[in-house]
Design a protein around this motif. Sequence first.
Motif, short mmCIF file in Angstrom:
data_model
loop_
_atom_site.label_atom_id
_atom_site.label_comp_id
_atom_site.label_asym_id
_atom_site.label_seq_id
_atom_site.Cartn_x
_atom_site.Cartn_y
_atom_site.Cartn_z
N VAL A 14 42.37 71.44 81.40
CA VAL A 14 43.09 72.38 82.26
C VAL A 14 44.53 71.95 82.52
N LEU A 15 44.77 70.63 82.52
CA LEU A 15 46.14 70.14 82.75
C LEU A 15 47.04 70.53 81.58
N ARG A 16 46.48 70.39 80.40
CA ARG A 16 47.24 70.74 79.20
C ARG A 16 47.55 72.24 79.17
N ILE A 17 46.57 73.03 79.53
CA ILE A 17 46.78 74.49 79.52
C ILE A 17 47.83 74.87 80.58
N ALA A 18 47.74 74.23 81.74
CA ALA A 18 48.72 74.52 82.80
C ALA A 18 50.13 74.21 82.33
N ARG A 19 50.26 73.10 81.63
CA ARG A 19 51.56 72.69 81.09
C ARG A 19 52.03 73.68 80.03
N GLU A 20 51.09 74.10 79.18
CA GLU A 20 51.47 75.00 78.09
C GLU A 20 51.78 76.42 78.56
N THR A 42 53.28 76.19 87.52
CA THR A 42 51.82 76.38 87.54
C THR A 42 51.16 75.23 88.31
N GLU A 43 49.93 75.47 88.73
CA GLU A 43 49.13 74.39 89.33
C GLU A 43 47.73 74.44 88.77
N ALA A 44 47.22 73.28 88.36
CA ALA A 44 45.87 73.21 87.83
C ALA A 44 44.88 72.87 88.95
N TYR A 45 43.74 73.53 88.93
CA TYR A 45 42.64 73.23 89.87
C TYR A 45 41.42 72.89 89.03
N ALA A 46 41.03 71.61 89.11
CA ALA A 46 40.13 71.04 88.11
C ALA A 46 38.65 71.09 88.48
N GLY A 47 38.24 72.17 89.11
CA GLY A 47 36.81 72.41 89.26
C GLY A 47 36.09 71.60 90.32
N GLU A 48 34.83 71.33 90.06
CA GLU A 48 33.92 70.79 91.07
C GLU A 48 34.34 69.44 91.62
N GLY A 49 35.03 68.65 90.79
CA GLY A 49 35.42 67.31 91.24
C GLY A 49 36.73 67.29 91.99
N THR A 144 40.77 90.76 90.25
CA THR A 144 39.95 89.59 89.97
C THR A 144 38.84 90.02 89.00
N GLY A 145 38.57 89.18 88.00
CA GLY A 145 37.57 89.52 86.99
C GLY A 145 38.13 90.24 85.79
N PHE A 146 39.40 90.66 85.85
CA PHE A 146 40.07 91.31 84.72
C PHE A 146 40.18 90.34 83.54
N SER A 147 39.89 90.82 82.35
CA SER A 147 40.13 90.01 81.16
C SER A 147 41.62 89.97 80.85
N LEU A 148 42.09 88.81 80.43
CA LEU A 148 43.51 88.68 80.07
C LEU A 148 43.75 89.11 78.62
N GLN A 149 42.72 89.68 77.99
CA GLN A 149 42.91 90.34 76.70
C GLN A 149 43.20 91.82 76.93
N SER A 150 43.16 92.23 78.16
CA SER A 150 43.45 93.62 78.52
C SER A 150 44.92 93.94 78.26
N ASP A 151 45.22 95.22 78.08
CA ASP A 151 46.62 95.60 77.88
C ASP A 151 47.35 95.79 79.20
N GLU A 152 46.60 95.81 80.29
CA GLU A 152 47.21 96.00 81.60
C GLU A 152 47.68 94.71 82.23
N LEU A 153 47.03 93.62 81.86
CA LEU A 153 47.33 92.32 82.45
C LEU A 153 47.05 91.23 81.43
N PHE A 154 48.11 90.57 80.97
CA PHE A 154 47.91 89.52 79.97
C PHE A 154 49.08 88.55 79.97
N ILE A 155 48.90 87.46 79.25
CA ILE A 155 49.96 86.47 79.09
C ILE A 155 50.24 86.33 77.60
N ALA A 156 51.52 86.26 77.26
CA ALA A 156 51.91 86.26 75.86
C ALA A 156 52.90 85.15 75.55
N ASP A 157 52.94 84.84 74.25
CA ASP A 157 53.92 83.88 73.74
C ASP A 157 54.97 84.67 72.98
N ASP A 158 56.21 84.56 73.41
CA ASP A 158 57.28 85.29 72.72
C ASP A 158 58.13 84.33 71.88
#
Length: 207
Positions: A14-20, A42-49, A144-158
């Motif tokens: 998750v840290l790597r993804i947050a950085r990327e 960005t901020e990473a939140y690393a789950g149960e721990g 909440t629950g929206f897929s980020l593969q949706s055309d309404e809400l997504f993140i892209a690399d330009d």
Amino acid sequence: MKKLDQHFYNRIDVLRIARELLGKVIVTSFEGQVTSGRIVETEAYAGEGDRASHAWGGRRTNRTEVMYGVGGIAYVYLCYGIHQMFNVVTNQLGIPHAILVRAAEPLEGIDVMLQRTGKKQLDNTLTKGPGNVAKALGIFTRHTGFSLQSDELFIADDGFKVKKNDIVATPRIGVDYAGDDAALPYRFIVHGNPYVSGKKINLHRDN
DNA sequence: CGACCGATCGTCT
DNA sequence: GACGATCGGTCGA
């Protein structure tokens, strides 16, 4: 402009993804209104721990359930009764990792974002801080629950690349309740970008 | 600039 | 019934 695929979100670090995610473009297209911004914090939140995470200790509630799903889904919750906080869920089914998008640099649809936020002029407060990012982009808890593969809400690399030396890791904001975990360097910023929230950081760099 | 304060409501105890 | 993964305004130095 290429939408980040499922694999990007499903990775375990998750840290790597947050950085990327820094430098990537978050896009919304609600009711035909396209707005976008380049992610600069960005901020990473690393789950149960992670004591700072809503999923700390394996806490599983109606609200946090999305985080336990597969990566690539939006987790949006209400903070202080006023602010919508947009997170990206990462990792695999059952692992509640998430990344909070805390700031972006406005790109498309600035007029729409000004309208949504009730601001008159473009300045660095438009998309500074997680509440403002969601507000400008028109993101609400209902997404909440929206897929980020949706055309309404997504993140892209330009194709834009953030210089490696411009990325700085710091402790997260507003997580004092998290004990020792409050000090973890899980916040990533593009150093010097005017949209980054919080006080300015002075790195001791030789001139 | 920093410290403080009020807004406002879903969520969890 | 208490409390936020916040923000924008005000006040004083």
